[in-house]
Design an enzyme around this catalytic site. Structure first.
Site, short mmCIF file in Angstrom:
data_model
loop_
_atom_site.label_atom_id
_atom_site.label_comp_id
_atom_site.label_asym_id
_atom_site.label_seq_id
_atom_site.Cartn_x
_atom_site.Cartn_y
_atom_site.Cartn_z
N ASP A 141 -5.00 1.96 1.95
CA ASP A 141 -4.20 3.07 2.46
C ASP A 141 -4.74 4.32 1.77
O ASP A 141 -5.43 4.22 0.74
CB ASP A 141 -2.73 2.81 2.12
CG ASP A 141 -1.85 3.99 2.45
OD1 ASP A 141 -1.92 4.48 3.59
OD2 ASP A 141 -1.10 4.42 1.56
N MET A 142 -4.44 5.49 2.26
CA MET A 142 -4.95 6.70 1.62
C MET A 142 -3.90 7.40 0.77
O MET A 142 -4.00 7.45 -0.46
CB MET A 142 -5.50 7.67 2.67
CG MET A 142 -6.24 8.87 2.04
SD MET A 142 -6.82 10.07 3.27
CE MET A 142 -5.31 10.99 3.59
N ASP A 143 -2.87 7.93 1.40
CA ASP A 143 -1.86 8.70 0.67
C ASP A 143 -1.07 7.80 -0.27
O ASP A 143 -0.51 6.79 0.15
CB ASP A 143 -0.92 9.41 1.64
CG ASP A 143 -1.61 10.51 2.43
OD1 ASP A 143 -2.63 11.03 1.93
OD2 ASP A 143 -1.14 10.84 3.53
N ASP B 200 0.94 1.50 -1.08
CA ASP B 200 1.98 2.04 -1.95
C ASP B 200 3.36 2.02 -1.32
O ASP B 200 4.33 2.47 -1.95
CB ASP B 200 1.66 3.49 -2.34
CG ASP B 200 1.81 4.44 -1.15
OD1 ASP B 200 2.49 5.47 -1.30
OD2 ASP B 200 1.25 4.15 -0.07
#
Length: 237
Positions: free
Chosen positions: A29-31, A187
């Protein structure tokens, strides 16, 4: 491996039997995972809600929306919004976010070392993010990360957002791997659930939530950042 499909086309897996399988692909995932920026997104959403005279419960909002496509998040707060409004209001929030975050960007601790070790080990990597293309470019190009990934997939490409498995399955396909060969770094609970629905193991990243919130049958363990020594054993590094 014991799998079956539910009516939504999501895969159910005996994750205990995956414990010893070598990892060939890492999906991030990025954020809140590649970068510790979810608090900035929440700040932007809070400003957006205040601007529109809407109530905002920070922790509940994160738990219920993180990982969803932007249109879904706007609809969560403004269920009567038209299709045009969903796009316009989502763009408004992202402009607030980029203005705040542009000067704060930094990779998560240990990320670059993990990427280097994984590349040396021949593992493939991909990004599966609900971020808009503009937000993805801000982070992936601003921090020169994009070159490390086989693909970057997002709902803007026509995939359903998390907790649907679409993003992770597309990432695995682009890497030429099956789900059992992949580990997802996430996250948010919806991301952990999406990884489970894709038949993938997950590592929780505790930038916003604790171990309990990121737990699930597919969660191997949760980390504070990528300096966690347990990653070497999991990834065979």
């Amino acid at each position: 491996m014991n799998t079956d499909l539910n009516p939504a086309g999501e895969t159910h897996v005996d994750f205990e039997r995956l414990a010893g399988m070598p990892v060939a692909g890492l999906i991030f995932d990025m954020d809140g995972t590649l970068v510790d920026n979810m608090h900035v997104h929440n700040d932007a959403w809070e400003s957006w809600h205040l601007r529109h005279g809407l109530p905002f419960e920070r922790e509940r909002f994160f738990r219920e929306t993180a990982g969803r496509a932007n249109r879904e998040v706007v609809k969560f707060s403004k269920p009567d919004a038209s299709e045009h409004e969903l796009d316009t209001l989502g763009q408004e929030k992202e402009e607030i976010y980029r203005e705040i975050y542009r000067s704060q960007m930094a990779p998560m601790p240990g990320l670059m070392a993990l990427i280097s070790a994984s590349e040396a080990h021949g593992q493939k990597m991909a990004v599966a993010t609900a971020a808009t293309p503009e937000n993805a470019a801000l982070v992936l190009d601003g921090l020169d990360l994009r070159r490390h990934f086989v693909t970057v997939v997002s709902p803007s490409m026509g995939y359903r957002g998390k907790p649907h498995p679409d993003l992770f399955l597309a990432a695995a396909q682009a890497m030429g791997l099956v789900p059992a060969q992949c580990v997802v770094f996430e996250d948010a609970p919806l991301g952990i659930e999406a990884a489970r629905n894709a038949g993938m193991r997950a590592v929780g990243v505790k930038t916003m939530l604790d171990d309990a919130a990121l737990g699930g049958p597919n969660t191997v363990f949760s980390i504070t950042d990528f300096t966690d020594e347990r990653l070497k054993g999991l990834l065979g590094l």
